[in-house]
Design an enzyme around this catalytic site. Structure first.
Site, PDB file in Angstrom:
ATOM      1  N   ASP A   1       0.852  -1.191   0.000  1.00  0.00           N
ATOM      2  CA  ASP A   1       0.000   0.000   0.000  1.00  0.00           C
ATOM      3  C   ASP A   1       0.885   1.237   0.000  1.00  0.00           C
ATOM      4  O   ASP A   1       1.524   1.568   0.997  1.00  0.00           O
ATOM      5  CB  ASP A   1      -0.907  -0.006   1.225  1.00  0.00           C
ATOM      6  CG  ASP A   1      -1.968   1.084   1.182  1.00  0.00           C
ATOM      7  OD1 ASP A   1      -1.875   1.976   0.304  1.00  0.00           O
ATOM      8  OD2 ASP A   1      -2.888   1.052   2.012  1.00  0.00           O
TER       9      ASP A   1
ATOM     10  N   ALA B   1      -7.938  13.731 -17.863  1.00  0.00           N
ATOM     11  CA  ALA B   1      -8.832  14.739 -18.430  1.00  0.00           C
ATOM     12  C   ALA B   1     -10.003  15.040 -17.514  1.00  0.00           C
ATOM     13  O   ALA B   1     -10.726  16.020 -17.730  1.00  0.00           O
ATOM     14  CB  ALA B   1      -9.339  14.274 -19.793  1.00  0.00           C
TER      15      ALA B   1
ATOM     16  N   TYR C   1     -12.723  11.752  -8.131  1.00  0.00           N
ATOM     17  CA  TYR C   1     -11.541  11.385  -8.910  1.00  0.00           C
ATOM     18  C   TYR C   1     -10.866  12.603  -9.539  1.00  0.00           C
ATOM     19  O   TYR C   1      -9.648  12.759  -9.480  1.00  0.00           O
ATOM     20  CB  TYR C   1     -11.953  10.384  -9.986  1.00  0.00           C
ATOM     21  CG  TYR C   1     -10.845   9.946 -10.900  1.00  0.00           C
ATOM     22  CD1 TYR C   1      -9.818   9.130 -10.447  1.00  0.00           C
ATOM     23  CD2 TYR C   1     -10.833  10.334 -12.240  1.00  0.00           C
ATOM     24  CE1 TYR C   1      -8.805   8.704 -11.296  1.00  0.00           C
ATOM     25  CE2 TYR C   1      -9.824   9.916 -13.096  1.00  0.00           C
ATOM     26  CZ  TYR C   1      -8.808   9.105 -12.620  1.00  0.00           C
ATOM     27  OH  TYR C   1      -7.806   8.703 -13.461  1.00  0.00           O
TER      28      TYR C   1
ATOM     29  N   LYS D   1      -7.044  14.253  -8.765  1.00  0.00           N
ATOM     30  CA  LYS D   1      -6.020  14.482  -9.777  1.00  0.00           C
ATOM     31  C   LYS D   1      -5.571  15.948  -9.793  1.00  0.00           C
ATOM     32  O   LYS D   1      -4.377  16.244  -9.889  1.00  0.00           O
ATOM     33  CB  LYS D   1      -6.547  14.065 -11.159  1.00  0.00           C
ATOM     34  CG  LYS D   1      -6.710  12.564 -11.334  1.00  0.00           C
ATOM     35  CD  LYS D   1      -5.383  11.839 -11.218  1.00  0.00           C
ATOM     36  CE  LYS D   1      -5.487  10.377 -11.567  1.00  0.00           C
ATOM     37  NZ  LYS D   1      -4.211   9.651 -11.352  1.00  0.00           N
TER      38      LYS D   1
ATOM     39  N   ALA E   1     -15.101   2.787 -21.664  1.00  0.00           N
ATOM     40  CA  ALA E   1     -16.060   2.564 -22.746  1.00  0.00           C
ATOM     41  C   ALA E   1     -15.520   1.708 -23.894  1.00  0.00           C
ATOM     42  O   ALA E   1     -16.224   0.798 -24.355  1.00  0.00           O
ATOM     43  CB  ALA E   1     -16.573   3.902 -23.269  1.00  0.00           C
TER      44      ALA E   1
ATOM     45  N   GLN F   1     -23.033  10.938 -26.009  1.00  0.00           N
ATOM     46  CA  GLN F   1     -21.912  11.573 -25.320  1.00  0.00           C
ATOM     47  C   GLN F   1     -20.630  11.271 -26.099  1.00  0.00           C
ATOM     48  O   GLN F   1     -20.472  10.201 -26.682  1.00  0.00           O
ATOM     49  CB  GLN F   1     -21.807  11.092 -23.870  1.00  0.00           C
ATOM     50  CG  GLN F   1     -21.602   9.611 -23.664  1.00  0.00           C
ATOM     51  CD  GLN F   1     -22.887   8.816 -23.552  1.00  0.00           C
ATOM     52  OE1 GLN F   1     -23.858   9.084 -24.246  1.00  0.00           O
ATOM     53  NE2 GLN F   1     -22.884   7.807 -22.672  1.00  0.00           N
ATOM     54  N   THR F   2     -19.714  12.233 -26.138  1.00  0.00           N
ATOM     55  CA  THR F   2     -18.520  12.110 -26.979  1.00  0.00           C
ATOM     56  C   THR F   2     -17.238  12.122 -26.153  1.00  0.00           C
ATOM     57  O   THR F   2     -17.183  12.691 -25.055  1.00  0.00           O
ATOM     58  CB  THR F   2     -18.433  13.247 -28.012  1.00  0.00           C
ATOM     59  OG1 THR F   2     -18.270  14.500 -27.325  1.00  0.00           O
ATOM     60  CG2 THR F   2     -19.681  13.292 -28.887  1.00  0.00           C
TER      61      THR F   2
END
Length: 335
Positions: free
Chosen positions: A55, A120, A150, A154, A194, A221-222
């Site tokens: 860990d 992103a 998340y 980041k 995806a 959705q893109t």
């Protein structure tokens, strides 16, 4: 690249496995660590010194594995596709401890350079409300409104890297990955993204002679998707450059989920698959695309593998895995 000792944290992961292979091929010494038992690592290598079940949120563990290391790639985080990150926000955010304690240990053990794998998901959600959008520039992360959980982890970790460089002189490099996919990765179980999920669904339809697959959301959705080999090349170019600002590593081949499913159906040879749209499932932002201007200028890097080529390789690998594991219900009987 000079022959040195590299520590890859999260070494049992998808991108990390491909990165380790590249580093070894270039004659470097590689140490890898991951919280997963070694039998669950995506790729293992006999000539890598590995620490499994470790860990890295623990500072003492970070001190142990960074001794004698020249360079660090921090590829570790608790993450997955939208279904995972939308339902495990606290778990995702705990990854800040990995990055923070690795940075502290890097100073203690005089590491030369440190890499952080960002995402992103740091980008401002208000800029991603339409299906097809202009590519997101690095400055579009501010004012901050990232993916909850998340994305905040980041973005915070990016700032921590920046301040360790400013305050302590540690050389850092930060890549913002845009939907990396390819063989040797997760394709079921809830953490898959995806491309792998749709490859699996269509491959299962082919094997089982089904006539329907499920799509999360309305399919409009893109995203832009980056093949893993291009990701590794971009990562190493960034790491070896003098460019210290967070940098997009992605493609600009923006497609809808429906369009991507069309491509995979054509690759598979199947025709007339029905689509059942699950509108109550996590979908993420409406549209996301990568602006790669900085990577092109600063790194002389641009993706080279088209979406069709990358999906062909990914689909073939997943189809083979499913055929080999038909008796394993954990991998096969999912749609």
């Amino acid at each position: 690249m000079s022959k040195n000792t590299y520590l890859v944290v999260g070494g049992g992961g998808f991108i990390a496995g491909h990165l380790i292979k590249r580093l070894l091929n270039e004659g470097n010494t590689v140490i890898a660590t991951d919280i997963k038992p070694k039998q669950f690592w995506f790729q293992t290598f006999d000539d890598v010194k590995s620490y499994a079940d470790m860990d890295m949120k623990d500072y003492d563990n970070c001190l142990k594995v960074t001794k004698g290391v020249d360079y660090i790639f921090n590829m570790a985080c608790n993450m997955g596709g939208m279904g995972f990150i939308e339902n495990n926000k606290a778990e995702c955010m705990l990854s800040v401890l990995i990055n923070t304690n690795l940075l502290r240990a890097s100073l203690e053990n005089k590491v030369k350079k440190y890499f952080f794998s960002s995402s992103a998901c740091v980008y401002n959600a208000s800029k991603q409300k339409n299906a097809f959008i202009e590519g997101l520039k690095e400055e579009d992360a501010y004012p901050a409104m990232p993916e909850d959980g998340y994305g905040w982890e980041k973005l915070f970790s990016e700032r921590m890297c920046r301040h360790f460089m400013e305050d302590f002189g540690l050389q850092v490099r930060v890549a913002r990955y845009h939907n990396v996919y390819g063989p040797m990765g997760t394709y079921d179980g809830g953490r898959e993204k995806a491309p792998a999920a749709i490859c699996r669904k269509i491959a299962n339809a082919v094997i089982s002679k089904k006539d329907e697959i499920e799509i999360w959301g309305d399919g409009e959705q893109t995203r832009t998707f980056l093949f893993v080999d291009d990701c590794v090349e971009g990562t190493l170019r960034l790491f070896n450059s003098n460019h210290s600002e967070p940098t997009n590593i992605g493609s600009d081949e923006q497609v809808s989920i429906n369009q991507m499913a069309d491509i995979i159906e054509k690759i598979s040879g199947v025709k007339n698959l029905k689509r059942k749209y699950l509108l109550d499932k996590p979908k993420g932002v409406r549209g996301r695309s990568s602006d790669n201007t900085n990577a092109i200028k600063a790194l002389n890097w641009k993706y080279t593998i088209s979406l069709n080529e990358g999906l062909t390789k990914t689909y073939s690998w997943i189809l083979s895995e499913l055929k080999n594991d038909r008796s394993n219900t954990n991998k096969f009987c999912r749609s």
